[in-house]
Design a protein around this motif. Sequence first.
Motif, short mmCIF file in Angstrom:
data_model
loop_
_atom_site.label_atom_id
_atom_site.label_comp_id
_atom_site.label_asym_id
_atom_site.label_seq_id
_atom_site.Cartn_x
_atom_site.Cartn_y
_atom_site.Cartn_z
N VAL A 212 0.84 -1.21 0.00
CA VAL A 212 0.00 0.00 0.00
C VAL A 212 0.87 1.25 0.00
O VAL A 212 0.60 2.21 -0.74
N LEU A 215 2.43 1.78 -3.48
CA LEU A 215 1.47 2.34 -4.42
C LEU A 215 1.19 3.81 -4.13
O LEU A 215 1.08 4.63 -5.05
N LEU A 216 1.10 4.14 -2.84
CA LEU A 216 0.81 5.52 -2.46
C LEU A 216 1.92 6.47 -2.89
O LEU A 216 1.66 7.53 -3.46
N GLN A 218 4.09 6.04 -5.24
CA GLN A 218 4.29 6.08 -6.68
C GLN A 218 3.62 7.30 -7.29
O GLN A 218 4.18 7.98 -8.14
N ASP A 219 2.40 7.57 -6.85
CA ASP A 219 1.64 8.72 -7.36
C ASP A 219 0.60 9.11 -6.33
O ASP A 219 -0.57 8.73 -6.44
N PRO A 220 0.98 9.85 -5.26
CA PRO A 220 0.05 10.17 -4.18
C PRO A 220 -1.26 10.83 -4.63
O PRO A 220 -2.33 10.41 -4.18
N GLN A 222 -2.99 10.66 -7.45
CA GLN A 222 -3.87 9.74 -8.15
C GLN A 222 -4.39 8.64 -7.24
O GLN A 222 -5.58 8.31 -7.26
N VAL A 223 -3.51 8.07 -6.41
CA VAL A 223 -3.90 6.98 -5.52
C VAL A 223 -4.92 7.48 -4.50
O VAL A 223 -5.95 6.81 -4.25
N THR A 227 -8.85 6.33 -4.36
CA THR A 227 -9.30 5.66 -3.13
C THR A 227 -10.60 6.27 -2.62
O THR A 227 -11.58 5.56 -2.33
#
Length: 260
Positions: A212, A215-216, A218-220, A222-223, A227
């Motif tokens: 998690v 992923l966060l 990588q692109d805060p 967008q993620v 969400t």
Amino acid sequence: MENLDETPEIEEKRRRRGIYILPSLFTTANLFAGFYAIVQAMNGSFEFAPLAIFIAMILDALDGRIARLTHTESDFGAQYDSLVDMVSFGLAPALVMYEWALSGMGKLGWLAAFIYTAGAGLRLARFNTQVGLHDKRYFRGLPSPAAAALVVGFVWVLNANGVPGRDISIAALIITVMAGVLMVSNIRYRSFKDVDLRGRVSFMTILAVPLVFVLLFQDPPQVLFLTFFVYALSGPAAILFRWLRREEKDQAEKHHPRGR
């Protein structure tokens, strides 16, 4: 002369009327983050304004938990927290969205921003008056922090990709009004308050935690937006799912009626 015959209940009530510094510091920091977001939006810094709202969300989640852990809950703290939430999750997101995309739409733009702000105020007032009256596993209406994350997350992700707000003002208006309406709706949303963080979990669940974070980071923008967009849709989707299940059951009973 002091009254030595006071009961412990009276002493506890008097003690709880005071102001506890630790949770109030987090609540004040929440207020500062909301105010900072408004200032940055007025200055056209839309890369910092949404970030400030997300920081306010973290602080809002911490102040109540810290008050419970340290036994420093008070009526003052509850009222102060509610007023601060109105600024950080009601007024600030509406102004950020207005400055970014809605200001060029005239009356329609500021009315959309006001619908969101009014929805947040009504949502917070309803929550305060119905504490303890509903199932704690669910919120009634979209929580104001989640609605704020939906609105400013939309600003953050598109601004990060170089999309001007004026070029996507219709979509911005829809997102803003949708968030405001969902807050005052009767749609149920999971609160996740029934999740036991102290309980045992599987090893694979622990491995999911670093995934998690990966992923966060990588692109805060967008993620985080995706969400909370999925969370906002989860309530209406659950209603649609239950309705479809009921329709299927009714159709099955029509074709295969139960014997008397």
